[in-house]
Motif scaffolding. Structure first.
Motif, PDB file in Angstrom:
ATOM      1  N   PRO A   1      10.028  20.165  -7.048  1.00  0.00           N
ATOM      2  CA  PRO A   1       9.940  18.955  -7.874  1.00  0.00           C
ATOM      3  C   PRO A   1      11.277  18.218  -7.916  1.00  0.00           C
ATOM      4  O   PRO A   1      12.343  18.840  -7.947  1.00  0.00           O
ATOM      5  CB  PRO A   1       9.551  19.488  -9.253  1.00  0.00           C
ATOM      6  CG  PRO A   1       8.870  20.798  -8.971  1.00  0.00           C
ATOM      7  CD  PRO A   1       9.592  21.371  -7.793  1.00  0.00           C
ATOM      8  N   LEU A   2      11.197  16.894  -7.907  1.00  0.00           N
ATOM      9  CA  LEU A   2      12.388  16.048  -7.855  1.00  0.00           C
ATOM     10  C   LEU A   2      12.649  15.375  -9.192  1.00  0.00           C
ATOM     11  O   LEU A   2      11.811  14.635  -9.711  1.00  0.00           O
ATOM     12  CB  LEU A   2      12.215  14.973  -6.776  1.00  0.00           C
ATOM     13  CG  LEU A   2      13.314  13.900  -6.702  1.00  0.00           C
ATOM     14  CD1 LEU A   2      14.640  14.529  -6.266  1.00  0.00           C
ATOM     15  CD2 LEU A   2      12.913  12.779  -5.742  1.00  0.00           C
ATOM     16  N   LEU A   3      13.836  15.622  -9.740  1.00  0.00           N
ATOM     17  CA  LEU A   3      14.352  14.890 -10.886  1.00  0.00           C
ATOM     18  C   LEU A   3      15.527  14.064 -10.382  1.00  0.00           C
ATOM     19  O   LEU A   3      16.225  14.470  -9.452  1.00  0.00           O
ATOM     20  CB  LEU A   3      14.852  15.840 -11.976  1.00  0.00           C
ATOM     21  CG  LEU A   3      13.873  16.636 -12.833  1.00  0.00           C
ATOM     22  CD1 LEU A   3      13.026  17.579 -12.006  1.00  0.00           C
ATOM     23  CD2 LEU A   3      14.655  17.449 -13.879  1.00  0.00           C
ATOM     24  N   THR A   4      15.756  12.917 -10.983  1.00  0.00           N
ATOM     25  CA  THR A   4      16.925  12.121 -10.600  1.00  0.00           C
ATOM     26  C   THR A   4      17.707  11.720 -11.843  1.00  0.00           C
ATOM     27  O   THR A   4      17.185  11.710 -12.958  1.00  0.00           O
ATOM     28  CB  THR A   4      16.548  10.829  -9.841  1.00  0.00           C
ATOM     29  OG1 THR A   4      15.973   9.880 -10.746  1.00  0.00           O
ATOM     30  CG2 THR A   4      15.585  11.112  -8.697  1.00  0.00           C
ATOM     31  N   THR A   5      18.972  11.403 -11.621  1.00  0.00           N
ATOM     32  CA  THR A   5      19.733  10.699 -12.648  1.00  0.00           C
ATOM     33  C   THR A   5      19.289   9.239 -12.611  1.00  0.00           C
ATOM     34  O   THR A   5      18.510   8.830 -11.737  1.00  0.00           O
ATOM     35  CB  THR A   5      21.230  10.795 -12.367  1.00  0.00           C
ATOM     36  OG1 THR A   5      21.506  10.141 -11.122  1.00  0.00           O
ATOM     37  CG2 THR A   5      21.676  12.242 -12.290  1.00  0.00           C
ATOM     38  N   LEU A   6      19.796   8.439 -13.523  1.00  0.00           N
ATOM     39  CA  LEU A   6      19.468   7.015 -13.504  1.00  0.00           C
ATOM     40  C   LEU A   6      19.874   6.379 -12.178  1.00  0.00           C
ATOM     41  O   LEU A   6      19.134   5.571 -11.609  1.00  0.00           O
ATOM     42  CB  LEU A   6      20.152   6.300 -14.663  1.00  0.00           C
ATOM     43  CG  LEU A   6      19.490   6.481 -16.034  1.00  0.00           C
ATOM     44  CD1 LEU A   6      20.454   6.104 -17.145  1.00  0.00           C
ATOM     45  CD2 LEU A   6      18.214   5.669 -16.123  1.00  0.00           C
ATOM     46  N   ASP A   7      21.038   6.758 -11.651  1.00  0.00           N
ATOM     47  CA  ASP A   7      21.523   6.162 -10.410  1.00  0.00           C
ATOM     48  C   ASP A   7      20.868   6.772  -9.175  1.00  0.00           C
ATOM     49  O   ASP A   7      21.038   6.260  -8.078  1.00  0.00           O
ATOM     50  CB  ASP A   7      23.042   6.317 -10.304  1.00  0.00           C
ATOM     51  CG  ASP A   7      23.771   5.488 -11.347  1.00  0.00           C
ATOM     52  OD1 ASP A   7      23.337   4.355 -11.586  1.00  0.00           O
ATOM     53  OD2 ASP A   7      24.760   5.977 -11.923  1.00  0.00           O
ATOM     54  N   GLY A   8      20.133   7.868  -9.354  1.00  0.00           N
ATOM     55  CA  GLY A   8      19.410   8.457  -8.232  1.00  0.00           C
ATOM     56  C   GLY A   8      18.014   7.899  -8.062  1.00  0.00           C
ATOM     57  O   GLY A   8      17.314   8.243  -7.093  1.00  0.00           O
ATOM     58  N   LYS A   9      17.590   7.030  -9.004  1.00  0.00           N
ATOM     59  CA  LYS A   9      16.257   6.427  -8.919  1.00  0.00           C
ATOM     60  C   LYS A   9      16.049   5.785  -7.542  1.00  0.00           C
ATOM     61  O   LYS A   9      16.920   5.080  -7.055  1.00  0.00           O
ATOM     62  CB  LYS A   9      16.084   5.357 -10.001  1.00  0.00           C
ATOM     63  CG  LYS A   9      15.859   5.879 -11.393  1.00  0.00           C
ATOM     64  CD  LYS A   9      15.922   4.778 -12.435  1.00  0.00           C
ATOM     65  CE  LYS A   9      14.815   3.737 -12.302  1.00  0.00           C
ATOM     66  NZ  LYS A   9      13.481   4.262 -12.656  1.00  0.00           N
ATOM     67  N   GLY A  10      14.890   6.040  -6.957  1.00  0.00           N
ATOM     68  CA  GLY A  10      14.542   5.399  -5.703  1.00  0.00           C
ATOM     69  C   GLY A  10      14.995   6.163  -4.466  1.00  0.00           C
ATOM     70  O   GLY A  10      14.704   5.737  -3.352  1.00  0.00           O
ATOM     71  N   ILE A  11      15.707   7.290  -4.615  1.00  0.00           N
ATOM     72  CA  ILE A  11      16.089   8.083  -3.448  1.00  0.00           C
ATOM     73  C   ILE A  11      14.839   8.485  -2.681  1.00  0.00           C
ATOM     74  O   ILE A  11      14.817   8.556  -1.446  1.00  0.00           O
ATOM     75  CB  ILE A  11      16.923   9.321  -3.864  1.00  0.00           C
ATOM     76  CG1 ILE A  11      17.460  10.073  -2.645  1.00  0.00           C
ATOM     77  CG2 ILE A  11      16.132  10.249  -4.749  1.00  0.00           C
ATOM     78  CD1 ILE A  11      18.632   9.446  -1.989  1.00  0.00           C
TER      79      ILE A  11
END
Length: 571
Positions: free
Chosen positions: A240-250
């Motif tokens: 499962p993938l979680l992102t930080t705010l700046d990782g959105k859209g990776i």
């Protein structure tokens, strides 16, 4: 050739295509050299601070050098905020500034910043806000100094560098007789094979034992272009993938394995997945304040932390990883995937709760536009490859929570340095670097009022950024902090001009909208026009962003707060 002509020619040779600066006597020779450049586009900002932010925007997604300049003294000092952003957010930026005559050092002449006899010390100040600051003292060293600076900017974790050019070196007859092309030779940060094998064995064992693994991905992975490698990793090994705010859209936020944003203003689905995880694989993530719920001490209790980062210093901050891999994110993830492939067979499909786990319902409130619905509309209408920037403020939380990005789109918040107007101006540099991408800024009315006069720069240079102003006539985030912390608020309300009329007076397009339908019509027109545009969106004051100071959710956070207060009172 003269010193500034040599600097411009050297920058041309490494592919620099834009320069952002402020006018001034000590920068006059540089301005003329840029005027005569056939490759570098000069953009003179209304204020040098704006120019420094533009250089950051230019470097944000290009992997090219952002270049800003200013005259000596106060002009040079106006670059500090942008250089601090480049330092905290990892942008390769070069600042070149004038400097008073060395032969007059200590006399207190105009713009002197030598630190001698009661003058400000610019060398110490630039040294504190850059990876390296150099004063050019010998004209024969021009190419060597420039080469050293630009290679430093790109080495390891990227960041800002600075060159002082004293006025003595710009005098008539002082020439660079030994010009040579600048060599940009930055070795990639490659993962250690032994460490890759060690971490792959740990992950393979966790997969075999059906341990719950999550990937937490940040801007470092976006910057390195690791999207395809991240997507392959999570799909092949069902992580499962979680992102930080700046990782959105990776990876597309609609991907079956995308769980949402992990941050204090993120998705409860991401908080839940993190709480239940046994292993956290952090990739290109600095584990900074908002992504760790104010550096929560128990965040990684009973979890194995694996950290992939390009900077050794990131392994020695608030959280010490159990396993660290010093590497460029793309190269590190590729190496881990290849090593895991040899150790792991077919992995059972993992089902995750996506971002709609909490239904993301918006309660309609009386008055003007709900900022959550405004954010949803921006996300829904953002074109492919579009970039959405958010400045510091409550609007950032709305955008990060409600905008869903597809692959190829990007989101960037104000970084850990956190200036309120960094992206209001940085968007101009970003659009100059990517004329083929739509660039939208979501900003508060307070943010825009700080430096929105750079709209004239965008108009003059025909740089079509779209600014969406979340207008409620108050500093919302400060107000909420005051109420939570002190039980009252003050000095947070203000009056705004008619931003749409201001835009039109500057030669841009301007729209004032009070309903969602009006906003969608205005946003559609802005996307089609190819002109700088301001959309003044009147939002309700009654909406509060989704937020929790604990990854266990708001209720648990409230209980923790009450317990902490009782404990403090008993002490």
């Amino acid at each position: 050739m003269r010193v500034y002509e040599a600097i411009v020619k050297g920058l041309e040779g490494i592919g620099v295509q834009a320069a952002f600066g402020g006018a001034g006597e000590n920068a006059a020779g540089l301005m003329l050299a840029l005027k005569n450049s056939e490759q570098i586009r000069p953009v003179i900002a209304r204020h040098e601070q704006g120019a420094s932010f533009m250089a950051c925007g230019y470097a944000m997604y290009t992997n090219q050098l952002g270049f800003c300049f200013a005259t000596a003294g106060p002009g040079a000092f106006n670059l500090f905020s942008g250089l601090a952003v480049a330092m905290s957010d990892s942008y390769p930026v070069l600042a070149v500034t004038g400097y008073s005559r060395m032969k007059w050092e200590g006399y207190g002449s105009l713009n002197e910043t030598s630190g001698v006899n009661g003058t400000p010390d610019s060398r110490k100040m630039f040294a504190a806000t850059t990876k390296k600051s150099i004063r050019l003292t010998d004209i024969a060293d021009t190419c060597d100094v420039l080469e050293d600076a630009v290679n430093t900017a790109f080495s390891g974790r990227p960041g800002p560098v600075h060159i002082h050019v004293p006025e003595d070196l710009t005098e008539r007859g002082v020439k660079v007789e030994n010009f040579r092309p600048i060599r940009l030779d930055v070795a990639p940060v490659l993962p250690d094979p032994a460490r890759v094998e060690e971490i792959a064995s740990v992950l393979a064992d966790a997969l075999a034992r059906r341990k719950r693994i999550v990937a937490l991905v940040g801007f470092g992975a976006v910057r390195s272009g690791a999207g395809p490698e991240i997507k392959h990793l999570i799909e092949r090994f069902q992580i499962p993938l979680l992102t930080t705010l700046d990782g959105k859209g990776i990876v597309s936020e609609g991907h079956p394995l995308a769980v949402g944003v992990f941050a204090d203003s993120g998705h409860s689905s991401a908080w839940k997945a993190f709480r239940e995880a046994d292993v956290v694989l952090c990739i290109g993530n600095a584990l900074n304040q908002h992504a760790t719920f104010n550096y929560r001490e128990d965040l990684f209790d009973n979890k194995l932390l694996i950290h992939v980062n390009i900077s050794e210093t990131e392994f020695h901050k608030a959280y010490r990883p159990d396993h660290a891999l010093l590497s460029d994110a793309r190269l590190g993830v590729k190496a881990l995937s290849d090593a895991l492939e040899k150790k792991v067979g077919q992995v059972p499909e993992v089902k995750v709760h996506g971002q709609d786990y909490e239904a993301r319902h918006i309660v309609h409130l009386p008055g003007k536009i709900h900022p959550g619905e405004l954010a949803q509309a921006i996300g829904r209408m953002l074109p492919p490859k579009g970039v959405l920037l958010a400045d510091a403020g409550a609007h950032l939380a709305w955008l990060g929570y409600y905008v869903e990005l597809e692959e190829g789109q990007n989101f960037r918040k104000a970084g850990s340095f956190g200036p309120m107007a960094g992206h209001v101006n940085g968007a101009i540099g970003l659009k100059a670097a990517h004329p083929d991408r739509t660039v939208v800024v979501g900003c508060g009315d307070g943010c825009y009022s700080l430096s929105g006069f750079e709209l004239m720069t965008a108009v003059e240079h025909e740089i079509p950024v779209i600014w969406v102003i979340f207008n409620d006539g108050e500093f919302k985030l400060i107000k909420l902090f005051q109420i939570v912390t002190y039980g009252e608020s003050g000095l947070v309300e203000f009056k705004n001009p008619d931003f749409a009329s201001y835009a039109r007076a500057c030669g841009a397009d301007g729209y004032r909208v009070e309903t969602l339908d009006e906003f969608e019509d205005a946003f559609r027109a802005a996307l089609e026009s190819g002109r700088p545009t301001i959309i003044d969106a009147r939002i309700t004051r009654w909406a509060v962003p989704h937020y929790s100071p604990s990854p266990d959710g708001l209720i648990d956070a409230l209980v923790e707060t009450v317990e902490e207060r009782f404990q403090n009172e008993s002490e």
